[in-house]
Motif scaffolding. Sequence first.
Motif, PDB file in Angstrom:
ATOM      1  N   ALA A   1       0.829  -1.201   0.000  1.00 26.08           N
ATOM      2  CA  ALA A   1       0.000   0.000   0.000  1.00 26.08           C
ATOM      3  C   ALA A   1       0.870   1.260   0.000  1.00 26.08           C
ATOM      4  CB  ALA A   1      -0.925  -0.011   1.219  1.00 26.08           C
ATOM      5  N   MET A   2       1.935   1.261   0.803  1.00 25.45           N
ATOM      6  CA  MET A   2       2.822   2.419   0.851  1.00 25.45           C
ATOM      7  C   MET A   2       3.545   2.612  -0.484  1.00 25.45           C
ATOM      8  SD  MET A   2       2.238   3.562   3.862  1.00 25.45           S
ATOM      9  CE  MET A   2       3.459   4.854   4.034  1.00 25.45           C
ATOM     10  N   ARG A   3       3.895   1.524  -1.144  1.00 24.88           N
ATOM     11  CA  ARG A   3       4.524   1.635  -2.461  1.00 24.88           C
ATOM     12  C   ARG A   3       3.577   2.297  -3.455  1.00 24.88           C
ATOM     13  NH1 ARG A   3       9.077  -1.030  -3.868  1.00 24.88           N
ATOM     14  NH2 ARG A   3      10.142  -2.152  -2.191  1.00 24.88           N
ATOM     15  N   ALA A   4       2.310   1.898  -3.400  1.00 28.80           N
ATOM     16  CA  ALA A   4       1.336   2.540  -4.286  1.00 28.80           C
ATOM     17  C   ALA A   4       1.166   4.013  -3.923  1.00 28.80           C
ATOM     18  CB  ALA A   4      -0.005   1.813  -4.196  1.00 28.80           C
ATOM     19  N   HIS A   5       1.177   4.321  -2.650  1.00 28.69           N
ATOM     20  CA  HIS A   5       1.086   5.715  -2.201  1.00 28.69           C
ATOM     21  C   HIS A   5       2.227   6.554  -2.766  1.00 28.69           C
ATOM     22  CE1 HIS A   5       2.065   8.965   0.701  1.00 28.69           C
ATOM     23  NE2 HIS A   5       0.742   9.080   0.833  1.00 28.69           N
ATOM     24  N   ASP A   6       3.429   5.950  -2.864  1.00 33.32           N
ATOM     25  CA  ASP A   6       4.620   6.662  -3.350  1.00 33.32           C
ATOM     26  C   ASP A   6       4.799   6.560  -4.860  1.00 33.32           C
ATOM     27  OD1 ASP A   6       5.129   7.093  -0.672  1.00 33.32           O
ATOM     28  OD2 ASP A   6       6.699   5.554  -0.530  1.00 33.32           O
ATOM     29  N   SER A   7       3.941   5.791  -5.544  1.00 31.60           N
ATOM     30  CA  SER A   7       4.080   5.513  -6.987  1.00 31.60           C
ATOM     31  C   SER A   7       5.346   4.726  -7.284  1.00 31.60           C
ATOM     32  CB  SER A   7       4.060   6.817  -7.798  1.00 31.60           C
ATOM     33  OG  SER A   7       2.845   7.500  -7.599  1.00 31.60           O
ATOM     34  N   ARG A   8       5.734   3.829  -6.360  1.00 34.27           N
ATOM     35  CA  ARG A   8       6.864   2.933  -6.599  1.00 34.27           C
ATOM     36  C   ARG A   8       6.376   1.625  -7.194  1.00 34.27           C
ATOM     37  NH1 ARG A   8       9.389   1.720  -1.237  1.00 34.27           N
ATOM     38  NH2 ARG A   8       7.465   2.533  -0.307  1.00 34.27           N
ATOM     39  N   ARG A   9       7.301   0.933  -7.867  1.00 34.52           N
ATOM     40  CA  ARG A   9       6.963  -0.378  -8.412  1.00 34.52           C
ATOM     41  C   ARG A   9       6.622  -1.352  -7.283  1.00 34.52           C
ATOM     42  NH1 ARG A   9      11.686  -2.198 -12.390  1.00 34.52           N
ATOM     43  NH2 ARG A   9      12.906  -1.414 -10.628  1.00 34.52           N
ATOM     44  N   GLY A  10       5.752  -2.313  -7.577  1.00 33.68           N
ATOM     45  CA  GLY A  10       5.349  -3.306  -6.597  1.00 33.68           C
ATOM     46  C   GLY A  10       4.208  -2.866  -5.710  1.00 33.68           C
ATOM     47  N   GLY A  11       3.668  -1.695  -5.964  1.00 34.52           N
ATOM     48  CA  GLY A  11       2.558  -1.215  -5.152  1.00 34.52           C
ATOM     49  C   GLY A  11       1.223  -1.784  -5.596  1.00 34.52           C
ATOM     50  N   SER A  12       0.241  -1.658  -4.732  1.00 34.72           N
ATOM     51  CA  SER A  12      -1.108  -2.162  -5.003  1.00 34.72           C
ATOM     52  C   SER A  12      -2.117  -1.064  -4.691  1.00 34.72           C
ATOM     53  CB  SER A  12      -1.406  -3.397  -4.143  1.00 34.72           C
ATOM     54  OG  SER A  12      -2.795  -3.675  -4.139  1.00 34.72           O
ATOM     55  N   PRO A  13      -2.728  -0.478  -5.739  1.00 38.65           N
ATOM     56  CA  PRO A  13      -3.779   0.509  -5.479  1.00 38.65           C
ATOM     57  C   PRO A  13      -4.946  -0.060  -4.678  1.00 38.65           C
ATOM     58  CG  PRO A  13      -3.008   0.655  -7.753  1.00 38.65           C
ATOM     59  CD  PRO A  13      -2.392  -0.573  -7.164  1.00 38.65           C
ATOM     60  N   ALA A  14      -5.255  -1.329  -4.890  1.00 47.59           N
ATOM     61  CA  ALA A  14      -6.360  -1.933  -4.144  1.00 47.59           C
ATOM     62  C   ALA A  14      -6.039  -1.998  -2.652  1.00 47.59           C
ATOM     63  CB  ALA A  14      -6.649  -3.332  -4.692  1.00 47.59           C
ATOM     64  N   LEU A  15      -4.816  -2.387  -2.305  1.00 50.82           N
ATOM     65  CA  LEU A  15      -4.431  -2.427  -0.898  1.00 50.82           C
ATOM     66  C   LEU A  15      -4.285  -1.019  -0.320  1.00 50.82           C
ATOM     67  CD1 LEU A  15      -1.863  -5.380  -0.939  1.00 50.82           C
ATOM     68  CD2 LEU A  15      -4.154  -5.373   0.065  1.00 50.82           C
ATOM     69  N   LEU A  16      -3.868  -0.061  -1.145  1.00 51.07           N
ATOM     70  CA  LEU A  16      -3.805   1.328  -0.698  1.00 51.07           C
ATOM     71  C   LEU A  16      -5.193   1.814  -0.285  1.00 51.07           C
ATOM     72  CD1 LEU A  16      -2.504   4.126  -0.339  1.00 51.07           C
ATOM     73  CD2 LEU A  16      -2.788   4.473  -2.806  1.00 51.07           C
ATOM     74  N   ALA A  17      -6.208   1.509  -1.104  1.00 50.39           N
ATOM     75  CA  ALA A  17      -7.565   1.952  -0.784  1.00 50.39           C
ATOM     76  C   ALA A  17      -8.058   1.310   0.508  1.00 50.39           C
ATOM     77  CB  ALA A  17      -8.502   1.615  -1.950  1.00 50.39           C
ATOM     78  N   ARG A  18      -7.757   0.043   0.689  1.00 49.83           N
ATOM     79  CA  ARG A  18      -8.205  -0.639   1.912  1.00 49.83           C
ATOM     80  C   ARG A  18      -7.452  -0.128   3.132  1.00 49.83           C
ATOM     81  NH1 ARG A  18     -10.918  -6.211   1.524  1.00 49.83           N
ATOM     82  NH2 ARG A  18     -11.758  -6.233  -0.611  1.00 49.83           N
ATOM     83  N   ALA A  19      -6.180   0.141   2.982  1.00 46.56           N
ATOM     84  CA  ALA A  19      -5.395   0.644   4.114  1.00 46.56           C
ATOM     85  C   ALA A  19      -5.881   2.032   4.530  1.00 46.56           C
ATOM     86  CB  ALA A  19      -3.923   0.691   3.744  1.00 46.56           C
ATOM     87  N   GLU A  20      -6.193   2.898   3.561  1.00 48.42           N
ATOM     88  CA  GLU A  20      -6.681   4.235   3.903  1.00 48.42           C
ATOM     89  C   GLU A  20      -8.057   4.174   4.563  1.00 48.42           C
ATOM     90  OE1 GLU A  20      -6.349   6.246   0.142  1.00 48.42           O
ATOM     91  OE2 GLU A  20      -4.425   7.166   0.736  1.00 48.42           O
TER      92      GLU A  20
END
Length: 350
Positions: A194-213
């Motif tokens: 989720a943090m990777r998606a937040h930072d726009s780094r490779r290996g991130g998951s927008p779906a997990l970012l939404a759930r974490a937020e």
Amino acid sequence: MTVHGGGADGEFVLGVDSGGSGLRAALRVPPGSKAPRDPHASQGKDASRDRRLSDPVRSAEPVRTGPRGIDADHFLSQLLPMTEELLERAGGGRITAVAVGAAGLATLGDDLRATLPSALGRTLGVRRVALAADAVTAYAGALGDRPGAVVAAGTGLIALGTDLTAWHRADGWGHLLGDCGGGAWIGRAGLEAAMRAHDSRRGGSPALLARAEKLFGPLAGLPGQLYPRTDRPAVLASFAPEVAGCAAEDTVADGILRDAARHIAEAAQAVCPSTGACEVALTGGLLNLGEPLLAPLRAELAAQLPHARRVPAGGDPLDGALRIAVDLAADRLRLPQDTRMLTVHEEGDR
């Protein structure tokens, strides 16, 4: 406080499970005892050894730790009133053996080992006491005294195996050094994605970012929420169901659970006896994640342990403590003794 049964000549054994959520204790009627059989007791295949007498009693407060590890006085202050209640429910009687399974016993059990056997002798009149790590009671609850391997997977993860001559342990080193594949491990990996998606780094998951937020609020504030807490493993593990919930549609979440399954199977493989048949049982709340974890776990176990047979766990750690107590009372305990994992104390030893 002294607890002596009265009003009946029944004999019982006492099993105790001590963990992060407090104490549980229950009585069991040993085979051949004069005590009446409880009508609500197990009628299963091994009913003669699975007869709990009424429901367990519980305390909501975990046992404290101090300079000598697990605090024996605090342990007794909780256990003795619980035992008195159990004996009152049973109509009186006497306890012939006690088995205690305690989280942290292997590394924090010096005070319990030094104090508990003699204290239980004075207060309960009991002559035989077994002190076991909670992984041992989890093993005994799951497989009894058969050779094999048990993986206990919850917030953390530990595997324990035996060929009935010695114990073999893998992992259980806590969320900073291990517990690979456990709930905190899965949750941490999901939050990293989720943090990777937040930072726009490779290996991130927008779906997990939404759930974490949704669960924690804006993720820039997550380190400040998480790092000061003393219950970090539980907080991390609270995100594991979110990872499982994303796995069907999200390749990153699915990959995390596949990695967890590999770690769990590796722990089982490390402790499974190398000769003869090996039964493997899985226990713990992590299994409630369901098929997103269980499907890759079945595949990993088949690949890493082709000679092993997965079997359902026969019971939980409290059942394991009760079973050890029954076998101790009958002088037929087959599980290997070990200075850290399982010790037996008899009246003449104190």
